[in-house]
Write a protein that holds these residues in place. Structure first.
Motif, PDB file in Angstrom:
ATOM      1  N   SER A  19       0.819  -1.211   0.000  1.00  0.00           N
ATOM      2  CA  SER A  19       0.000   0.000   0.000  1.00  0.00           C
ATOM      3  C   SER A  19       0.853   1.261   0.000  1.00  0.00           C
ATOM      4  O   SER A  19       0.533   2.244  -0.683  1.00  0.00           O
ATOM      5  N   ALA A  20       1.941   1.229   0.765  1.00  0.00           N
ATOM      6  CA  ALA A  20       2.811   2.410   0.823  1.00  0.00           C
ATOM      7  C   ALA A  20       3.433   2.685  -0.535  1.00  0.00           C
ATOM      8  O   ALA A  20       3.524   3.841  -0.975  1.00  0.00           O
ATOM      9  N   ALA A  80      -2.250 -11.780   5.372  1.00  0.00           N
ATOM     10  CA  ALA A  80      -1.990 -12.319   4.032  1.00  0.00           C
ATOM     11  C   ALA A  80      -3.143 -12.046   3.073  1.00  0.00           C
ATOM     12  O   ALA A  80      -2.932 -11.672   1.915  1.00  0.00           O
ATOM     13  N   ASP A  81      -4.379 -12.208   3.553  1.00  0.00           N
ATOM     14  CA  ASP A  81      -5.532 -11.956   2.667  1.00  0.00           C
ATOM     15  C   ASP A  81      -5.619 -10.491   2.281  1.00  0.00           C
ATOM     16  O   ASP A  81      -5.912 -10.154   1.123  1.00  0.00           O
ATOM     17  N   MET A 132      -2.574  -6.258  -3.407  1.00  0.00           N
ATOM     18  CA  MET A 132      -1.885  -6.533  -4.668  1.00  0.00           C
ATOM     19  C   MET A 132      -2.845  -6.346  -5.846  1.00  0.00           C
ATOM     20  O   MET A 132      -2.522  -5.695  -6.849  1.00  0.00           O
ATOM     21  N   LYS A 133      -4.016  -6.939  -5.736  1.00  0.00           N
ATOM     22  CA  LYS A 133      -4.977  -6.872  -6.841  1.00  0.00           C
ATOM     23  C   LYS A 133      -5.458  -5.447  -7.079  1.00  0.00           C
ATOM     24  O   LYS A 133      -5.716  -5.043  -8.216  1.00  0.00           O
ATOM     25  N   GLU A 134      -5.554  -4.675  -6.009  1.00  0.00           N
ATOM     26  CA  GLU A 134      -6.015  -3.292  -6.155  1.00  0.00           C
ATOM     27  C   GLU A 134      -4.897  -2.372  -6.637  1.00  0.00           C
ATOM     28  O   GLU A 134      -5.134  -1.469  -7.453  1.00  0.00           O
ATOM     29  N   PHE A 188       1.094 -13.909  -6.442  1.00  0.00           N
ATOM     30  CA  PHE A 188       0.988 -13.787  -4.982  1.00  0.00           C
ATOM     31  C   PHE A 188      -0.138 -14.675  -4.473  1.00  0.00           C
ATOM     32  O   PHE A 188       0.034 -15.451  -3.524  1.00  0.00           O
ATOM     33  N   ALA A 189      -1.307 -14.580  -5.119  1.00  0.00           N
ATOM     34  CA  ALA A 189      -2.475 -15.368  -4.693  1.00  0.00           C
ATOM     35  C   ALA A 189      -2.215 -16.858  -4.857  1.00  0.00           C
ATOM     36  O   ALA A 189      -2.593 -17.673  -3.999  1.00  0.00           O
TER      37      ALA A 189
END
Length: 839
Positions: free
Chosen positions: A455-456, A499-500, A506-508, A528-529
């Motif tokens: 996110s950062a 983790a979720d 990641m997807k966003e 990653f998933a």
């Protein structure tokens, strides 16, 4: 004054000619003698005679002119410009800094050069300029593994190989030394007669004693005698003699030209004219070259001063006014920049304190030519460049930010960002789009400071999306997005029980990064998933996500993401007992990486295979460098080093090195804490638990196992325990008996049973005596004989075959089995592979 037209003729003694004739009988020849003994002259003379007597022979040359490994590698590659495909492959490989890369270079050279029936001679001159032992290992490997038609000729002032290395080379090595090059009394007289010098026998005897047969001293004396009829004083320093004989007699214009051009290491006529800036450059160069044996011109039109002459003229150049020197270096920098010779341009501009030129080079090159060898100089440039000049070059500031991250100079990046904002505020000539593009590039560069915090990092990327109207220059879309890591999940999972949410991030977030980087890292969120699903034991969902990641990565040729997909596929194949797939894919992966010239990922593949063979219980099949623990020699980028150490710990367990695993824990904990690699920390606790249990320290083993479970189970991570079930089963049962993580441990035990069954099936079916390994009956017979350490000749005699047939059959066998490395290492791997491993 008498004329001596043959004074500059090359004089080679009969004794030396005989020694030079031995070069073709050896794979490697060293010509070692102090400065001025005529090493280069002698070998060049020999090469010209070779070309006349054997027109089919190929002679390649490399003159080393600096102590830079980067320059050495550039010169090495340029020498093979007649082999375009090989040249591109070597450029993509880069200088081989570790054993796997060196072995690969050997294979690339062997594959190309073995196709030729003509002899090839590679002359490498002035090796002493490189730091001792820089290329020794490379040269030794090449000398032992290149085709018989290839001969290396190495010139140096200092010994190249140690006594032990020379003994090991034995008859492979031909050594020509100072005693072969120096002139005795009879030879000196023959030289004088050839030059037409009317010297008395007494004078020549004195010269022999004074010069000790040193050809440079003899030549300078002959030159002095021809100019003024006098011999030189034996007490004079050689550089004083050069000054007296070669520089003082020159006309002032010739001398000034010689001094100016001497600031280069080598030059062309065009470059000399550019630096001199007068119309008589070519005539001056022709005159000086004709009358001075200390200036040579290669067949490619490259001029070089002898080291002694260059030393003298540089001393004289250093006495010139500072303004003249800076102007000259600046002009040299402009020449190199025009020719896109960026490294040379950087250092010429730095010598001139021409910061505008240096920043122009930095912007045009985007710092791509600079590597770790140049890190100290680069940081000095960033510190010493006047702020007022930096402020006028905002694009260069962004390049500084990006490269400073590569050199781990974090605080300097933040300072540069502040400077960039001031620069953009002051610079009124930029359009709004240009300003925004530079700011966008800076955002991408600065995002690296938040590496593996999804996110950062995305905050920067989103701002970059709003600013950029093009792809960012701060990212090479062809570079390795994973920093050579084999698992995106291992790299980016940084918080327990998150983790979720990390997967969702990641997807966003990744689409914003893809937008600014033209798809760099495409497919990362699916990879990653996929890893997360597999770590939870959800193999079907892992396979689906992995296929999605592979498809996305292929669309943008993201090889590093594809490598992560393939590693997960190999893990799933072992879990399912499909070793045929493991063998096939391992071989295909290596061939694929070779074909695509993704040499940086070959070590990634090696560490993955080392890990997998450790899980199977056959650590001896791991790539040699990995099995020997040469981790510091591996070309793995820093963010991937936690995974490297994690995989190596698994190998140590398979080798039953229990105490070594425990001894490494502090080093590993410190490493894993830098980027908070949670999965590496989990595996470390598992590995410590396994080692402690084997040493009979049950309580400590249980404590470590519980720490691992505490960090893994909040995210449903169970597969690392299942893969190490052979070590942990009793410990898990004890914890379950204490009613700790009862359901989770049941799942782990179930997965562990499945993994164990697959593992034993693989060991039984593929590592027994009856395994054919995909070889024909004849190939299997030859392979077994080779595994018994029989030579090619012995095998040929036993099977009534030609020795060449055995050699070709073995080459095919190694290819089929995917065995890489040099001949000796391949045989060791073959021997290990064919052992009966009933366990």
């Amino acid at each position: 004054m008498a004329s001596y037209p043959r004074l500059n003729d090359i004089f080679i003694t009969e004794r030396l000619k005989e020694r030079l004739s031995e070069i073709g009988n050896h794979p490697i020849t060293t010509v070692i003698a102090p400065m001025g003994f005529g090493k280069t002259t002698a070998v060049n003379w020999w090469a010209k005679r070779l070309a006349k007597s054997r027109g089919e022979a190929v002679v390649l040359r490399q003159m080393i002119v600096t102590d830079s490994v980067t320059d050495f590698w550039s010169g090495f590659c340029r020498a093979f410009k007649g082999y375009p495909q090989l040249l591109e492959e070597m450029k993509a490989l880069g200088y081989p800094k570790d054993v796997p890369a060196t072995a690969l270079l050997s294979e690339l050279l062997h594959e190309t050069l073995s196709a030729s029936s003509s002899p090839l001679y590679f002359i490498m001159d002035d090796l002493h300029l490189l730091e001792k032992n820089t290329v020794t290992a490379l040269l030794l490997l090449l000398s032992r593994n290149l085709p018989d038609c290839v001969h290396l000729i190495l010139l140096s002032r200092n010994q190249i190989f140690s006594e032990e290395e020379r003994m090991r080379l034995g008859h492979l090595l031909c050594e020509i030394g100072a005693d072969d090059l120096r002139l005795n009394a009879r030879e000196l007289k023959a030289y004088a007669d050839r030059c037409g010098l009317a010297a008395s026998p007494e004078e020549l005897d004195t010269l022999v004693l004074q010069s000790e047969g040193w050809i440079s001293m003899i030549y300078l004396n002959f030159k002095s005698y021809a100019q003024n009829g006098h011999w030189l004083s034996s007490s004079s320093d050689i550089f004083d003699l050069i000054h007296q004989v070669l520089l003082v007699p020159l006309e002032s214009r010739q001398r000034e030209f010689l001094i100016l051009i001497g600031m280069t290491d080598e030059f062309t006529a065009g470059q000399a004219a550019y630096l001199w800036q007068h119309g008589d450059a070519q005539s001056l160069l022709d005159s000086l070259t004709k009358n001075n044996a200390f200036i040579t011109r290669s067949e490619q039109g490259i001029y070089r001063y002898h080291h002694m002459l260059r030393h003298c003229v540089r001393l004289m150049f250093a006495e010139k006014p500072e303004g003249y020197r800076q102007e000259s270096y600046s002009r040299l920098g402009k020449w190199h920049l025009k020719e896109q010779e960026y490294i040379a341009a950087y250092f010429a501009f730095a010598a001139a304190y021409d910061w505008v030129g240096l920043l122009a080079t930095l912007t045009e090159d985007n710092a791509k030519s600079l590597n770790s060898e140049h890190s100290r100089a680069f940081v000095e440039w960033s510190e010493n460049c006047p702020k007022e000049i930096l402020l006028q070059n905002p694009a260069a500031i962004v390049v500084f930010m990006l490269k400073l991250f590569s050199f781990h100079c974090i605080s300097e990046i933040k300072q540069m960002k502040k400077l960039l904002l001031v620069s953009l505020e002051q610079n009124t000539s930029l359009t709004e789009e240009e300003r925004n593009n530079i700011l966008g590039d800076a955002e991408v560069a600065e995002s690296l400071l938040a590496y593996n915090d999804i996110s950062a990092m995305s905050v920067y990327h989103r701002r970059a999306c709003l600013l950029l109207r093009r792809s960012t220059v701060s990212v090479d879309s062809k570079g390795t997005w994973t920093f050579s890591s084999p698992s995106i999940f291992m790299s980016y999972h940084r918080r327990v029980s998150y983790a979720d949410s990390e997967s969702a991030e990641m997807k966003e977030c990744m689409p914003y990064y893809y937008q600014v980087s033209n798809g760099h890292g495409n497919g990362a969120e699916h990879s990653f998933a996929a890893d997360l699903f597999y770590e939870r034991g959800e193999v079907t969902d892992a396979d689906i996500s992995n296929r999605m990641a592979r498809s996305a990565a292929r669309r943008k040729n993201q090889y590093s993401v594809l490598m992560c997909c393939e590693f997960l596929d190999l893990r799933m194949a072992i879990f399912q007992g499909n070793y045929d797939r493991v063998k096939q894919k391992s071989h295909e992966l290596r061939e694929w990486l070779y074909k695509e010239r993704q040499y940086a990922l070959l070590n990634t593949l090696d560490m993955c295979l080392g890990f997998l063979y450790s899980l199977l219980g056959f650590p001896e099949y791991a790539p040699k460098w990995f099995a020997e623990g040469k981790l510091s020699e591996a070309l793995i980028m820093f963010p991937a080093t936690p995974m490297l150490h994690t995989f190596y710990n698994q190998l140590l367990l398979a080798q039953e090195e229990w105490t070594e695993v425990i001894a490494r824990q502090e080093e590993c904990k410190a490493l894993y804490g830098i980027y908070h690699n949670v999965l590496c920390e989990i595996r470390l606790h598992i590995q410590l638990s396994a080692a402690l249990e084997q040493l009979g320290r049950r309580k400590e083993a249980l404590d470590e196992l519980k720490l691992a479970l505490d960090s893994a189970l909040p995210d449903g991570i169970v597969m690392p325990f299942a893969e190490s079930g052979a070590y942990l089963l009793e410990l898990l049962k004890e914890l379950k008996g204490r009613e700790l993580y009862t359901e989770e441990i049941e799942k782990i035990c179930s997965l562990s049973e499945q993994f164990h069954a697959s593992r034993e099936q693989i060991r039984r079916e593929h590592f027994g005596e009856n395994e054919s390994y995909g070889l024909s009956e004849r190939e299997l017979i030859i392979a077994r004989l080779a595994a018994q350490r029989k030579t090619n000749r012995e095998i040929a005699e036993e099977l009534h075959l030609a020795e060449g047939t055995v050699r070709n059959q073995l080459s095919r066998i190694f290819d089929k089995l995917g065995l890489a490395g040099d001949g000796k290492n391949k045989r060791i791997l073959l021997e290990n592979l064919l052992k009966n491993k009933k366990q």
